[in-house]
Design a protein around this motif. Structure first.
Motif, PDB file in Angstrom:
ATOM      1  N   TRP A 169     -30.964  17.524  21.926  1.00  6.23           N
ATOM      2  CA  TRP A 169     -29.670  17.824  21.326  1.00  6.23           C
ATOM      3  C   TRP A 169     -28.585  17.133  22.145  1.00  6.23           C
ATOM      4  N   ALA A 184     -24.118  16.781  22.498  1.00  3.38           N
ATOM      5  CA  ALA A 184     -22.824  17.328  22.096  1.00  3.38           C
ATOM      6  C   ALA A 184     -21.740  16.769  23.006  1.00  3.38           C
ATOM      7  N   SER A 222     -23.106  27.077  20.819  1.00  3.37           N
ATOM      8  CA  SER A 222     -22.719  27.475  19.474  1.00  3.37           C
ATOM      9  C   SER A 222     -21.863  26.424  18.772  1.00  3.37           C
ATOM     10  N   SER A 223     -21.407  25.415  19.503  1.00  2.00           N
ATOM     11  CA  SER A 223     -20.580  24.370  18.899  1.00  2.00           C
ATOM     12  C   SER A 223     -21.462  23.407  18.117  1.00  2.00           C
ATOM     13  N   GLU A 224     -20.811  22.529  17.367  1.00  2.66           N
ATOM     14  CA  GLU A 224     -21.567  21.561  16.576  1.00  2.66           C
ATOM     15  C   GLU A 224     -22.225  20.542  17.496  1.00  2.66           C
ATOM     16  N   ASN A 225     -23.540  20.449  17.418  1.00  2.00           N
ATOM     17  CA  ASN A 225     -24.260  19.446  18.195  1.00  2.00           C
ATOM     18  C   ASN A 225     -25.310  18.791  17.301  1.00  2.00           C
ATOM     19  N   THR A 226     -25.757  17.635  17.712  1.00  2.00           N
ATOM     20  CA  THR A 226     -26.658  16.830  16.892  1.00  2.00           C
ATOM     21  C   THR A 226     -28.064  16.877  17.468  1.00  2.00           C
ATOM     22  N   GLU A 227     -29.027  17.032  16.583  1.00  2.00           N
ATOM     23  CA  GLU A 227     -30.434  17.152  16.977  1.00  2.00           C
ATOM     24  C   GLU A 227     -31.168  15.858  16.643  1.00  2.00           C
ATOM     25  N   PRO A 250     -13.902  13.418  14.053  1.00  2.00           N
ATOM     26  CA  PRO A 250     -14.910  14.091  14.892  1.00  2.00           C
ATOM     27  C   PRO A 250     -15.856  13.070  15.498  1.00  2.00           C
ATOM     28  N   ARG A 254     -19.294  11.588  16.309  1.00  2.00           N
ATOM     29  CA  ARG A 254     -20.573  11.632  15.612  1.00  2.00           C
ATOM     30  C   ARG A 254     -21.627  10.889  16.429  1.00  2.00           C
TER      31      ARG A 254
END
Length: 209
Positions: free
Chosen positions: A150, A152, A169-174, A198, A200
C-alpha cells in the motif's frame, strides 16, 4: 523473491510530498502495529527512487530496552518458539515439530516462557514491516503476508515506526505484486490553488514472469 521497484515522481508537487509504503498483515490483531516499511522524501519532479520489495520474511523478538534477537528466515507455515535462555532472557528458535502447526501460510511465534512478554517483529528486505507488542507467555504472534503493498501521501511519518489511524484510514493505493518481477510506481496529480489535484499512484512498466 526480490522485486525491484522504482518510485517516479511525475506530480506537480516538485518533491514536496512524502509517501509511505506499508504492508498489512492478513490476520489483523488489535495489539498489532502497522509499520511504515518505506518512506520516500524529497524526490523531485521527474526523479526516481529505486528500492527492492522482498516476498521473503524474517522474524525476531525484542524488548522495550531496544534489544533484538538475530533474525531468522520465515517461510509460510513456519512455527517459532520463544523460550527462556539460561541468562533469563528470551530466545527465539525454529520449532521443527510444532504441537499445533500454523494454518496454511501463517507464520507463528509462540511465547513458551513462564514469565516475561516479548515484542515480535517481522521484516521484509531488511526493514521492519509488522510488529506485535507485548506477547505474553502462552500467547503467540501470527503473521500472514501476501505480495501486496500500500502507498499513501503522508507527513511526519518515520520509517520503522507505527502508522497512526489517520494514515490507515485515509485514501491509499493498493498494489498486487503477485507474478511481478519489476515495475514502476508513478505518482501524478498534486499542485496548489484552484488547479490542485489529488495525488494518484499507478503501477507502470510492469514486467511479469
Amino acid at each position: 523473491m526480490n522485486i525491484p521497484l522504482r518510485f517516479i515522481n511525475r506530480s506537480k508537487d516538485l518533491g514536496a510530498s512524502e509517501v509511505v509504503l506499508f504492508q498489512r498483515n492478513v490476520i489483523p490483531d488489535f495489539d498489532e502495529l502497522a509499520i511504515a516499511w518505506k518512506v520516500i522524501r524529497y524526490c523531485g519532479h521527474g526523479c526516481l527512487h529505486p528500492f527492492v520489495y522482498s516476498t521473503e520474511t524474517e522474524v525476531s523478538i525484542g524488548d522495550d530496552y531496544g534489544n533484538y534477537s538475530p533474525r531468522l528466515s520465515a517461510d509460510d507455515g513456519d512455527c517459532f518458539t520463544v523460550s527462556a535462555h539460561p541468562t533469563g532472557r528470551g530466545r527465539i528458535t525454529r520449532d521443527p515439530v510444532p504441537a499445533h502447526g500454523p494454518t496454511g501460510s501463517d507464520i507463528e511465534v509462540a511465547n513458551r516462557m513462564r514469565r516475561g512478554a516479548v515484542n515480535v517483529n517481522a521484516y521484509s528486505a531488511g526493514r521492519l514491516i509488522a510488529a506485535k507488542q507485548a506477547v505474553a507467555p502462552g500467547q503467540k504472534a501470527v503473521f500472514r503476508f501476501t505480495p501486496m503493498l500500500w502507498i499513501a501521501a503522508v507527513s511526519q511519518v518515520q520509517e520503522g515506526h507505527a502508522l497512526n489511524s489517520a494514515v490507515l484510514s485515509s485514501e491509499n493505493t493498493e498494489f498486487v505484486l503477485s507474478g511481478v518481477t519489476s515495475a514502476d510506481i508513478v505518482m501524478t496529480g498534486g499542485g496548489g490553488g484552484a488547479e490542485a489535484e489529488p495525488l494518484r499512484f499507478a503501477l507502470e512498466n510492469v514486467v511479469r514472469r
